[in-house]
Scaffold this motif. Sequence first.
Motif, PDB file in Angstrom:
ATOM      1  N   GLY A 198      -4.747  -2.449   4.224  1.00  0.00           N
ATOM      2  CA  GLY A 198      -4.843  -1.244   3.399  1.00  0.00           C
ATOM      3  C   GLY A 198      -3.591  -0.908   2.610  1.00  0.00           C
ATOM      4  O   GLY A 198      -3.372   0.236   2.240  1.00  0.00           O
ATOM      5  N   LYS A 199      -2.757  -1.930   2.343  1.00  0.00           N
ATOM      6  CA  LYS A 199      -1.542  -1.650   1.577  1.00  0.00           C
ATOM      7  C   LYS A 199      -1.759  -1.870   0.088  1.00  0.00           C
ATOM      8  O   LYS A 199      -1.028  -1.341  -0.738  1.00  0.00           O
ATOM      9  N   MET A 200      -2.740  -2.698  -0.213  1.00  0.00           N
ATOM     10  CA  MET A 200      -3.129  -2.898  -1.602  1.00  0.00           C
ATOM     11  C   MET A 200      -4.654  -2.820  -1.636  1.00  0.00           C
ATOM     12  O   MET A 200      -5.316  -3.331  -0.730  1.00  0.00           O
ATOM     13  N   GLY A 201      -5.186  -2.208  -2.678  1.00  0.00           N
ATOM     14  CA  GLY A 201      -6.639  -2.110  -2.785  1.00  0.00           C
ATOM     15  C   GLY A 201      -7.201  -0.878  -2.103  1.00  0.00           C
ATOM     16  O   GLY A 201      -6.450   0.021  -1.705  1.00  0.00           O
ATOM     17  N   PRO A 202      -8.543  -0.845  -1.942  1.00  0.00           N
ATOM     18  CA  PRO A 202      -9.221   0.400  -1.552  1.00  0.00           C
ATOM     19  C   PRO A 202      -9.113   0.777  -0.072  1.00  0.00           C
ATOM     20  O   PRO A 202      -9.299   1.936   0.270  1.00  0.00           O
ATOM     21  N   LEU A 203      -8.834  -0.183   0.821  1.00  0.00           N
ATOM     22  CA  LEU A 203      -8.806   0.160   2.247  1.00  0.00           C
ATOM     23  C   LEU A 203      -7.590   1.022   2.572  1.00  0.00           C
ATOM     24  O   LEU A 203      -6.581   0.957   1.907  1.00  0.00           O
ATOM     25  N   GLY A 204      -7.711   1.809   3.604  1.00  0.00           N
ATOM     26  CA  GLY A 204      -6.558   2.558   4.096  1.00  0.00           C
ATOM     27  C   GLY A 204      -6.191   3.789   3.288  1.00  0.00           C
ATOM     28  O   GLY A 204      -5.084   4.296   3.391  1.00  0.00           O
ATOM     29  N   GLY A 205      -7.114   4.280   2.466  1.00  0.00           N
ATOM     30  CA  GLY A 205      -6.878   5.549   1.758  1.00  0.00           C
ATOM     31  C   GLY A 205      -6.015   5.411   0.525  1.00  0.00           C
ATOM     32  O   GLY A 205      -5.569   4.318   0.181  1.00  0.00           O
ATOM     33  N   GLY A 206      -5.799   6.533  -0.127  1.00  0.00           N
ATOM     34  CA  GLY A 206      -5.035   6.544  -1.382  1.00  0.00           C
ATOM     35  C   GLY A 206      -5.879   6.019  -2.521  1.00  0.00           C
ATOM     36  O   GLY A 206      -7.104   5.926  -2.409  1.00  0.00           O
ATOM     37  N   SER A 207      -5.223   5.643  -3.596  1.00  0.00           N
ATOM     38  CA  SER A 207      -5.950   5.139  -4.758  1.00  0.00           C
ATOM     39  C   SER A 207      -6.639   3.816  -4.417  1.00  0.00           C
ATOM     40  O   SER A 207      -6.037   2.956  -3.789  1.00  0.00           O
ATOM     41  N   PRO A 208      -7.917   3.631  -4.839  1.00  0.00           N
ATOM     42  CA  PRO A 208      -8.604   2.365  -4.545  1.00  0.00           C
ATOM     43  C   PRO A 208      -7.948   1.169  -5.231  1.00  0.00           C
ATOM     44  O   PRO A 208      -8.139   0.031  -4.819  1.00  0.00           O
TER      45      PRO A 208
ATOM     46  N   GLY B 232      -1.492  -0.723  -5.799  1.00  0.00           N
ATOM     47  CA  GLY B 232      -0.829  -2.019  -5.790  1.00  0.00           C
ATOM     48  C   GLY B 232      -1.420  -3.013  -6.773  1.00  0.00           C
ATOM     49  O   GLY B 232      -0.779  -3.980  -7.147  1.00  0.00           O
ATOM     50  N   MET B 233      -2.683  -2.797  -7.153  1.00  0.00           N
ATOM     51  CA  MET B 233      -3.336  -3.732  -8.074  1.00  0.00           C
ATOM     52  C   MET B 233      -2.941  -3.409  -9.515  1.00  0.00           C
ATOM     53  O   MET B 233      -2.756  -4.298 -10.333  1.00  0.00           O
ATOM     54  N   LEU B 234      -2.851  -2.124  -9.802  1.00  0.00           N
ATOM     55  CA  LEU B 234      -2.427  -1.681 -11.130  1.00  0.00           C
ATOM     56  C   LEU B 234      -1.007  -1.143 -11.023  1.00  0.00           C
ATOM     57  O   LEU B 234      -0.591  -0.689  -9.957  1.00  0.00           O
TER      58      LEU B 234
ATOM     59  N   GLU C 207       4.839   2.591  -1.959  1.00  0.00           N
ATOM     60  CA  GLU C 207       3.486   2.752  -2.491  1.00  0.00           C
ATOM     61  C   GLU C 207       2.565   1.611  -2.077  1.00  0.00           C
ATOM     62  O   GLU C 207       1.361   1.709  -2.233  1.00  0.00           O
ATOM     63  N   THR C 208       3.148   0.509  -1.614  1.00  0.00           N
ATOM     64  CA  THR C 208       2.308  -0.645  -1.267  1.00  0.00           C
ATOM     65  C   THR C 208       2.742  -1.293   0.054  1.00  0.00           C
ATOM     66  O   THR C 208       2.272  -0.906   1.109  1.00  0.00           O
ATOM     67  N   THR C 209       3.671  -2.265  -0.056  1.00  0.00           N
ATOM     68  CA  THR C 209       3.988  -3.097   1.106  1.00  0.00           C
ATOM     69  C   THR C 209       4.598  -2.327   2.283  1.00  0.00           C
ATOM     70  O   THR C 209       4.484  -2.758   3.426  1.00  0.00           O
ATOM     71  N   ALA C 210       5.262  -1.211   2.009  1.00  0.00           N
ATOM     72  CA  ALA C 210       5.881  -0.446   3.101  1.00  0.00           C
ATOM     73  C   ALA C 210       5.248   0.935   3.247  1.00  0.00           C
ATOM     74  O   ALA C 210       5.915   1.914   3.574  1.00  0.00           O
ATOM     75  N   LEU C 211       3.950   0.968   3.043  1.00  0.00           N
ATOM     76  CA  LEU C 211       3.212   2.229   3.140  1.00  0.00           C
ATOM     77  C   LEU C 211       3.464   2.942   4.474  1.00  0.00           C
ATOM     78  O   LEU C 211       3.614   4.157   4.528  1.00  0.00           O
TER      79      LEU C 211
END
Lengths: 211, 289
Positions: free
Chosen positions: A171-181, A184-186, B15-19
């Motif tokens: 869930g750090k990139m993409g839709p899983l784990g909340g936040g913007s779907p 990390g992709m955009l 925002e990503t890898t260290a959420l």
Amino acid sequence: MPIKTWELDQNFKTEILNEPGGEHLTACYQCSTCTLGCPISELIPSYNPRRFIQMSLLGMREQVLTSPDLWICAICQTCTARCPQNVVVGDVLSAIRRIAEKEAHAGKIKIESPRPLFETAFLHTLQKYGRLYDIGLAMEYYPKREGSKVKGMMAMMGDYKDFGMRMFMHGKMGPLGGGSPMKGMLPSKIKQRDVMVKIFKWIEEKEKEEK
Amino acid sequence: MSEKKIAYYPGCPSETTALEQDISTKAVFDKLGLEWVEVEDWNCCGAAEAEDPRLVYALNARNLAIAEKEKVPSIVTPCSICYYNLARTNNALKQDEKLRAELKALDPALDYNGSVTPKHILEFLMKDVGQEALKSKLTKQVKLKVAPYYGCYLGRPPETAFDDPDDPVLMDQLIALIGGETVPFSSVKTVCCGGPLMMTRADIAFEMARKILETAKKAGADCIALACPLCGMMLDAKQPDIEKALKLSFEMPVVYITQLLGLALGIEPSKLGFQKNVVSTKKILEKVG
């Protein structure tokens, strides 16, 4: 290695001294504390910060600027912290790398390392968005490093296929784990991107002035 | 404890890898009852890739200037390299009036007067909040064997360091405070993880990380604790890649120190992002109970 005195460039040390970070070069008395504590020297025996400084002081400009070892410093600051002469070794090496990049830009030398491409791609994302954009960085870096778009994409997949999936599943990139779907992709863009453009232009002008 | 509001500078990996670092840092701030504000519209610090110090100063002047407008005494970041860049910019701008004027003329957003002190999260927790105040808020013992990994920029370079360069202690003290035990780790606790070389010389980077992971494993650690998202990326997110490349098995959980502190403060593991660490944290959570 034999030193050909007629090939030495006496101005090289001045060039480094004038570069931000390179100001303390001449304080070095060659004690080798930098190299003995260096974690890279431990793994790669040819890597020797002390020797870079000695060669620079002697004026071995071309050998220093074209050495592939220049680009494997991890910028960990151990050399800087331990130097008894406050040479700020890490910053001196960084200053030398910047001179090498300028020379490569001018087509005078060839750098045998992908690191300048990586750093440039990294900074391009800041210039554009104000923040690091990993995917944008990789999309610029890999094709440049591999010399073609297809080869670049293949190398990128090789390095990042599993990693990307891990980021997605956790869930750090993409839709899983909340936040913007699309997280990390955009790219994450700041509002004041105009200030970033101004900053990078300012640096560019500074570099031009120095020439 | 200081009652004053602080500015929080998360840095790009938040925002990503260290959420999980971002989530746990904010959860800890809230649980400690701190008043904090995220630096509005913050930009990247330049990391290790901005090699020209002037570029670093300009990029960080903007973040410092935004924090300054909030009239906060300090700007706190959980990232070691963001800390280094903020701190050296603060030093440079305080000393160099000409540079300050030049940046101000470049854009008003870069008009910074030197009133904000950059702090790394570890220093902020241990020195500003303070051990006594932390202790009074603890509700749980985190009885784990922890390998405290400091990496770079906390104890060096001397210009911005806040802990001992050879034998830093703040994380060790924090682990002891929350009921944990530190394993012998001094041979690698300040040795670089290889992160900055990951994209250009992965072979060297993997060897550097291997040494740290292997030392933790041999020392019998339940997990490695750290305080930098690049170290987290290298030791946690890339750990399966390192295992595959070097044909080794570590299965070593790697957590942010704010996640461990959060547990001791009684915060739910899911609210500290433990499900986001790449190497499973299930065993350590079971052990803590």
